[in-house]
Design a protein around this motif. Structure first.
Motif, PDB file in Angstrom:
ATOM      1  N   TYR A 135       0.877  -1.166   0.000  1.00 32.10           N
ATOM      2  CA  TYR A 135       0.000   0.000   0.000  1.00 32.10           C
ATOM      3  C   TYR A 135       0.916   1.218   0.000  1.00 32.10           C
ATOM      4  O   TYR A 135       1.691   1.406   0.940  1.00 32.10           O
ATOM      5  CB  TYR A 135      -0.900   0.034   1.226  1.00 32.10           C
ATOM      6  CG  TYR A 135      -1.771  -1.174   1.414  1.00 32.10           C
ATOM      7  CD1 TYR A 135      -2.265  -1.890   0.322  1.00 32.10           C
ATOM      8  CD2 TYR A 135      -2.133  -1.607   2.681  1.00 32.10           C
ATOM      9  CE1 TYR A 135      -3.087  -2.994   0.490  1.00 32.10           C
ATOM     10  CE2 TYR A 135      -2.956  -2.718   2.865  1.00 32.10           C
ATOM     11  CZ  TYR A 135      -3.414  -3.399   1.765  1.00 32.10           C
ATOM     12  OH  TYR A 135      -4.225  -4.491   1.932  1.00 32.10           O
ATOM     13  N   CYS A 157      -2.705  -0.326  -5.016  1.00 27.95           N
ATOM     14  CA  CYS A 157      -3.375   0.282  -3.873  1.00 27.95           C
ATOM     15  C   CYS A 157      -2.536   1.480  -3.441  1.00 27.95           C
ATOM     16  O   CYS A 157      -1.420   1.311  -2.924  1.00 27.95           O
ATOM     17  CB  CYS A 157      -3.511  -0.735  -2.737  1.00 27.95           C
ATOM     18  SG  CYS A 157      -4.538  -0.140  -1.382  1.00 27.95           S
ATOM     19  N   PHE A 208      -5.420   3.759   5.287  1.00 25.69           N
ATOM     20  CA  PHE A 208      -5.046   2.339   5.329  1.00 25.69           C
ATOM     21  C   PHE A 208      -5.231   1.681   6.698  1.00 25.69           C
ATOM     22  O   PHE A 208      -5.009   0.487   6.842  1.00 25.69           O
ATOM     23  CB  PHE A 208      -3.594   2.172   4.877  1.00 25.69           C
ATOM     24  CG  PHE A 208      -3.349   2.569   3.442  1.00 25.69           C
ATOM     25  CD1 PHE A 208      -4.132   2.054   2.416  1.00 25.69           C
ATOM     26  CD2 PHE A 208      -2.329   3.451   3.113  1.00 25.69           C
ATOM     27  CE1 PHE A 208      -3.907   2.414   1.089  1.00 25.69           C
ATOM     28  CE2 PHE A 208      -2.097   3.817   1.798  1.00 25.69           C
ATOM     29  CZ  PHE A 208      -2.887   3.298   0.784  1.00 25.69           C
TER      30      PHE A 208
END
Length: 247
Positions: free
Chosen positions: A31, A56, A81
């Protein structure tokens, strides 16, 4: 390499080295938090490229040499996140070429603040969370001129030399918490930062590079992946040259 579930902040990642680093981590499942401070539209375009690729990612536009902006980026990361970064890549930086006698106090302050304080801010904000989980990676993007010095780049060389000292000292302090801190000391990398140099300057530099070429942003990104991986689990406090053998 698999960086799934890792949250990675890459500062100065709208283009060049930072973008390549962020892309490679995202490609490996991380991420990714993109950051830029000079061109919001460019940062948004980079973000859209990542989303289109199926990565992502999120982005934060702001000058993270300002502590308040850096703190907002970490809050944004958590809100997006659900956690704080496990890997921080301090890449944000600017250069200045000119005689020392032409380097005004304003320019000096800008170079030192951007190249050094940005790394301090992000490491300072990340460290408590890394300590609490007894794990974390911090990688600082430095320069060979931080080791050898460069004429007409006194402010830049000084900032990178300080970044090297920061890396070594922080690695010793955070090592007992299983947090690894390293730096990549880059030579001439093919980025926009070096576009102002002439072809003659480039050719003269390459003459002194044993690999007979300048580096690419992918060269730096691949080194970052290695340092963040378990393959480098016993490496910390290192200033690693990415310079084709120049130094």
């Amino acid at each position: 390499m698999d960086f799934s579930k890792h949250i990675v902040i890459v500062t100065g990642s709208s283009r060049g080295i930072g973008k390549s680093i962020a892309y490679e981590f995202a490609r490996c499942g991380a991420y990714v938090v993109l950051n830029g401070a000079s061109d919001q539209n460019l940062l948004k375009r980079t973000y859209q490229e990542f989303i289109t690729a199926g990565f992502c990612a999120t982005f934060y536009f702001g000058d993270i040499s300002d502590y308040c902006c850096a703190k907002e980026m970490f809050i944004h990361t958590y809100n997006t996140f659900g956690d704080y970064p496990s890997i921080v890549i301090n890449n944000a930086g600017i250069s200045y070429v000119g005689l020392f006698t032409d380097t005004s106090p304003e320019v000096w302050h800008k170079i030192i603040t951007t190249n050094l304080n940005s790394a301090y801010n992000c490491a300072y904000l990340a460290a408590p969370h890394m300590i609490s989980r007894q794990a974390g990676i911090i990688i600082n993007i430095s320069s060979i001129w931080g080791k050898s010095g460069a004429s007409c780049e006194v402010a830049y060389s000084t900032s990178k030399s300080a970044l090297n000292g920061f890396t070594k000292s922080l690695a010793k302090e955070l090592g007992p918490s299983s947090i690894r801190v390293n730096a990549l000391s880059c030579g001439w990398i093919d980025t926009d930062m070096n576009k102002h140099f002439s072809q003659e300057d480039l050719d003269n530099f390459i003459e002194d590079v044993p690999l007979c070429r300048i580096g690419t942003s992918i060269d730096v990104a691949n080194a970052c992946l290695f340092l963040a991986s378990d393959k480098a689990s016993y490496m910390t406090g290192q200033i690693i040259n990415i310079d084709g053998g120049f130094l």
